[in-house]
Design a protein around this motif. Structure first.
Motif, PDB file in Angstrom:
ATOM      1  N   LYS A  84      -1.466   6.637 -27.201  1.00 47.35           N
ATOM      2  CA  LYS A  84      -0.321   6.577 -26.295  1.00 47.35           C
ATOM      3  C   LYS A  84       0.405   7.919 -26.365  1.00 47.35           C
ATOM      4  N   MET A  96      -1.905   7.767 -17.474  1.00 51.96           N
ATOM      5  CA  MET A  96      -1.054   6.748 -18.087  1.00 51.96           C
ATOM      6  C   MET A  96      -1.918   5.774 -18.876  1.00 51.96           C
ATOM      7  N   PHE A  97      -1.472   5.438 -20.098  1.00 54.13           N
ATOM      8  CA  PHE A  97      -2.207   4.532 -20.990  1.00 54.13           C
ATOM      9  C   PHE A  97      -2.516   3.208 -20.297  1.00 54.13           C
ATOM     10  N   GLU A  98      -1.525   2.675 -19.586  1.00 54.88           N
ATOM     11  CA  GLU A  98      -1.680   1.408 -18.870  1.00 54.88           C
ATOM     12  C   GLU A  98      -0.704   1.413 -17.707  1.00 54.88           C
ATOM     13  N   THR A  99      -1.113   0.874 -16.567  1.00 50.15           N
ATOM     14  CA  THR A  99      -0.209   0.805 -15.420  1.00 50.15           C
ATOM     15  C   THR A  99       0.817  -0.301 -15.653  1.00 50.15           C
ATOM     16  N   TYR A 127       1.422  -5.596 -16.537  1.00 51.21           N
ATOM     17  CA  TYR A 127       0.695  -4.520 -17.207  1.00 51.21           C
ATOM     18  C   TYR A 127      -0.787  -4.712 -16.882  1.00 51.21           C
ATOM     19  N   LYS A 137       8.311   5.902 -20.348  1.00 52.45           N
ATOM     20  CA  LYS A 137       8.231   4.788 -19.401  1.00 52.45           C
ATOM     21  C   LYS A 137       8.673   3.486 -20.075  1.00 52.45           C
ATOM     22  N   ASP A 181       4.871  10.654 -22.470  1.00 44.28           N
ATOM     23  CA  ASP A 181       5.343  10.194 -21.160  1.00 44.28           C
ATOM     24  C   ASP A 181       5.251   8.674 -21.028  1.00 44.28           C
ATOM     25  N   TYR A 182       4.283   8.067 -21.736  1.00 45.82           N
ATOM     26  CA  TYR A 182       4.172   6.607 -21.726  1.00 45.82           C
ATOM     27  C   TYR A 182       5.330   5.985 -22.504  1.00 45.82           C
TER      28      TYR A 182
END
Length: 282
Positions: free
Chosen positions: A160, A1-4, A14, A167, A163-164
């Motif tokens: 990115k 994932m790019f960022e949680t 984030y 989200k 799937d991101y």
């Protein structure tokens, strides 16, 4: 994932190793004292260098008492009436330091951009007929990912992925694209906050073959025209503080400079400060 992206005590948070930063937003009924303890604990655990918080007037004093300082202010960010603030705390003090060259460049960009500011009625240009803007759906996410791959070919950690985007869509983000003959040239992602009546433009990506043509101008123009549809009273965005083009684009559209977030995120291979710009309906 790019960022949680996660919900912690009712606040949207984030965080990730790429930016080495936490970004959280105050929300209704959030115990800020308890939340800030968790943010500082998370920063220590993950060795993050910066904690950035977005808060309303009621949260400012709490954050200041915990060592945060105001870096930007947007009048009426919340529902057009309550001011919003971006406050930062630096677990790593070196993250808060800019070299002399960067400081001068940032100041020059601000001066030139603000000189380009136009009245709201003087910022419309007819979009060329060969360009089309449309809202993107989940079926377009792989096309959007492809644009990121082209834009960040030499910086794959910045890409990115589909799937991101899915989200973000679940978190009430909208996606728009500028097309020419069916090819996606520029994309924009909007974080729509209905409870606060505001929209953040969180991401602009331009096809590398079309940089320097100011095509983002037409997307900003389109987003402003959608304010009623989006149910927002304020649009805001964060722009690289050393980018003449985008800072001038927003200023031409009547956006006002709210402040600068020091060394806020990684752009390509360098940590960049970000200028915050906002637009309010008069």
């Amino acid at each position: 994932m790019f960022e949680t992206i996660e919900n912690i005590d009712g606040a949207l948070v984030y965080h990730g190793n790429m930016h080495k930063r936490i970004y959280f937003s105050e929300a209704e009924n959030v115990d800020l004292d308890n939340l800030l303890l968790k943010m500082k604990d998370l920063a220590k655990k993950k060795r993050y260098e910066k904690i950035l918080g977005k808060a309303s007037e009621k949260g400012v004093d709490v954050l200041k008492s915990k060592g945060f300082t105001v870096e930007a202010k947007i009048p009426g960010l919340y529902n057009g009436t309550i001011d919003g603030y971006f406050l930062a705390e630096y677990p790593n003090e070196e993250r808060h330091v800019n070299d002399e060259k960067s400081i001068k460049t940032i100041a020059t960009v601000k001066t030139i951009a603000q000189a380009a500011n136009k009245p709201n009625t003087d910022s419309f240009f007819q979009m060329p007929e060969n360009l089309k803007i449309k809202e993107l759906s989940a079926t377009d996410f792989h096309t959007l990912e492809d644009l990121h791959k082209k834009a960040y070919k030499y910086h794959p950690h910045q890409i990115k992925k589909a799937d991101y985007f899915s989200k973000l869509k679940d978190l009430n983000h909208q996606f728009y694209g500028l097309f020419q003959d069916g090819e996606l040239l520029v994309s924009a992602i909007l974080a729509v906050n209905e409870n606060e009546s505001n929209v953040e433009i969180v991401d602009f990506v331009t096809h590398p073959d079309y940089r320097g043509q100011n095509l983002s101008y037409f997307l900003v123009q389109d987003i402003k025209n959608k304010m009623d549809k989006l149910g927002c009273k304020t649009i805001y965005t964060m722009v690289r503080s050393t980018s003449y083009g985008l800072n001038i684009t927003f200023s031409k559209h009547g956006f006002i400079l709210a402040g600068t977030l020091t060394n806020n995120c990684l752009v390509r291979d360098a940590m960049e400060s970000m200028n915050v710009w906002y637009f309010k309906r008069s």
